[in-house]
Structures are given as C-alpha cells and as structure tokens.
Scaffold this motif. Structure first.
Motif: not given
Length: 302
Positions: A17-27, A56-64, A199-202, A205-208
């Motif tokens: 859900a988080e990364i959909k606001n910052f990129s387009r999924e291919i697969l 980009f990575l530092d902004r996201l809580g759900g990507v390691v 990470k959860l707080a990130q 916020i990113n879901l906005l």
C-alpha cells in the motif's frame, strides 16, 4: 528508464500500500517479498547529500532493500559475466573485491554454484575476492549494513522467473543505526502508553500519497512524538498534542534530540497541551496521522 527491485518488510499488505504512492508496480511475488517497480517518485525536501536510491529507501518504512535491474539472463554464465563487467567498471582501483549474491527461487545448489563460480571469475582479474555470503546463504540487511558492504563492494540479487533470471544490483539498504536512534536511543520512552515503531509511523504518513510540504502532519494523541519526528525527518511541518504534560514534555525532548541527529529544524514541530476535542483545528491545514487508544495496557497476561 531504470527499473528497481524492492525487498519488502514483514507486512506485505502495508508495504504494498505504501509503495503504490511512490512507484508503479510491474510484477511482484508475495512469498519472496519482492516487487519490481518503475516510475519512481523521489523528493529530497531537505537536500540531503545521499544517492537518489538511498533517499527513496529512507523515506519508506516498508522497504528494507532496493536494487537496480541490470538485466534479464538465461544462463549462469551470462549472469557471472555481467557481475564481472560491473566490478571491472566500478572497482578496478580496489585491491580487494567484496561480493555477495542473494537469490530467490534459484535453489540451494544453484546458489552455492554461482557464488563459487563468481568468486573464481573475479579472481581471474588478478584481485583478491571476499565472498560475503555465510555458507552461501542470502545476505540479510543487517549483514549488509554492519559490514558496510555497499561501500566496499556490491551485492547482486538474482530472482528466477520461469526460465530466466533477473539480475539486480543493490543500491540502497536500510540504515539500522538511524532506526536505533529513532527508537531505543531516544531520551523518552513509556511502555505503558505504547511505543509505535518508527517504520510504522513512516508507512502511516506515506499512505497520504502526494501530500504538500506546506501542510501539517497533525497527531492529536502524540504520546512520545514518533509520528511528529518522522514527519519532520521527511520535511513536513508537524503539530502534536496530548493532555498529559509529562508525556508532552517527553515528546518535545525526543523531537529536539532527533533534530540534532537528523538535522531538521526544531521549529518545524510544535507541541500543544490540549485534549483532542479542544485542538485548534481551524488554525492548521493538513492531515491527521495518529494512533488512538488501543485499550487497557496489561503488564502481564490477564
């Protein structure tokens, strides 16, 4: 246009859900925790001196972990050749080459063979080669961070898709020290009122999504101020309020402490002594990001 492979955290749904606001999924493949994306939306509001991928990575809580796609190959020999080409182009001046290979869908035997063959191929360039994989197992983000692998060498990720292999080079890895500072090292923590992971707080916020930096992130139940601090690190203005003066003072201390560590302005955040129903909503334009009361806190199982 560059494509990237993202290694997601433990909660697949939230990370997706988080990364959909910052990129387009291919697969993607949930069982592997991997998502291939394009069209990245990257902003650097505080002009931090980091690579585009690390910002980009530092902004996201759900990507390691984040890796750039090198190419699609159909044989082990082609993969090794591409890795060797990368090392010759980027590490020719190094006496020691540190390399790691992590594979998904390839199997243990393939993993062992390609790690050994890659090391032998790189040694053919007249270099001393250090294979970072322990017992040929995949690297963890902790191992990459603690060994400073991305500064000394490179990790390559192989994702087997039917008859082909997608080869990617890791460009960014989560900074464990920064998360330690934002969690366990902050001066005020109170287990009875809850401790939200940064990470959860990130993610919250990113879901906005595409949210203006001119608006406020408002937490009317701010507690220790985790959401406020994460908002400030992202470059947002933020307001926190609570009706417990002790906790509010702790939130301010945490915010000031982290402002020195992460170099955001202390005046980007404000903390108000106020019950949520008395919050001056008409004075601030923004979005509410908060964790409300979760019920009675038990010190032991009732």
């Amino acid at each position: 246009m560059k494509n990237y492979l993202l290694l997601l955290g433990s909660n697949w749904d939230l990370s997706q859900a988080e990364i959909k606001n910052f990129s387009r999924e291919i697969l993607s493949e949930e069982s592997a925790g991997l998502t291939l994306v394009e069209n990245l939306k990257i902003c650097n509001p505080r002009n931090l001196p980091k690579s585009t991928e690390q910002i980009f990575l530092d902004r996201l809580g759900g990507v390691v972990r984040m890796a750039e796609v090198v190419g699609e190959f159909f044989s082990q020999e082609k993969i090794i050749s591409a890795i060797k080409k990368d090392f010759v182009a980027n590490f020719e001046d190094r006496k020691v080459w540190s390399v790691a290979i992590s594979g998904w869908g390839v199997g243990k035997e393939f993993q062992r063979k390609i790690c050994s063959a890659t090391k032998k191929s790189l040694e053919g360039c007249g270099k001393k080669v250090r294979l970072e994989n322990v017992n040929f197992k995949n690297m963890t983000s902790g191992q990459i961070f603690n060994r400073k692998l991305l500064k000394k060498g490179a990790e390559f990720i192989i994702w087997k898709r039917k008859d082909s292999f997608l080869l990617c080079k890791t460009m960014a890895n989560q900074n464990l020290r920064n998360y330690e500072l934002r969690d366990r090292a902050k001066p005020f923590r109170d287990s009875k009122m809850g401790m939200m992971p940064p990470k959860l707080a990130q993610i919250m916020i990113n879901l906005l999504g595409d949210f203006s930096q001119e608006n406020y992130i408002i937490d009317p139940f701010c507690g220790s101020g985790t959401i406020n601090a994460e908002a400030a690190i992202m470059g947002f203005k933020t307001i926190g309020s609570d009706f417990d003066e002790k906790i509010l003072k702790g939130a301010q201390n945490n915010f000031d402490f982290l402002s020195e560590k992460f170099r955001y302005e202390k005046d980007s955040g404000e903390f108000l002594f106020s019950p949520a129903e008395d919050f001056p909503w008409d004075k601030f334009s923004g979005a509410v990001v908060t964790e409300g009361w979760l019920g009675e806190n038990f010190e032991k199982r009732p």
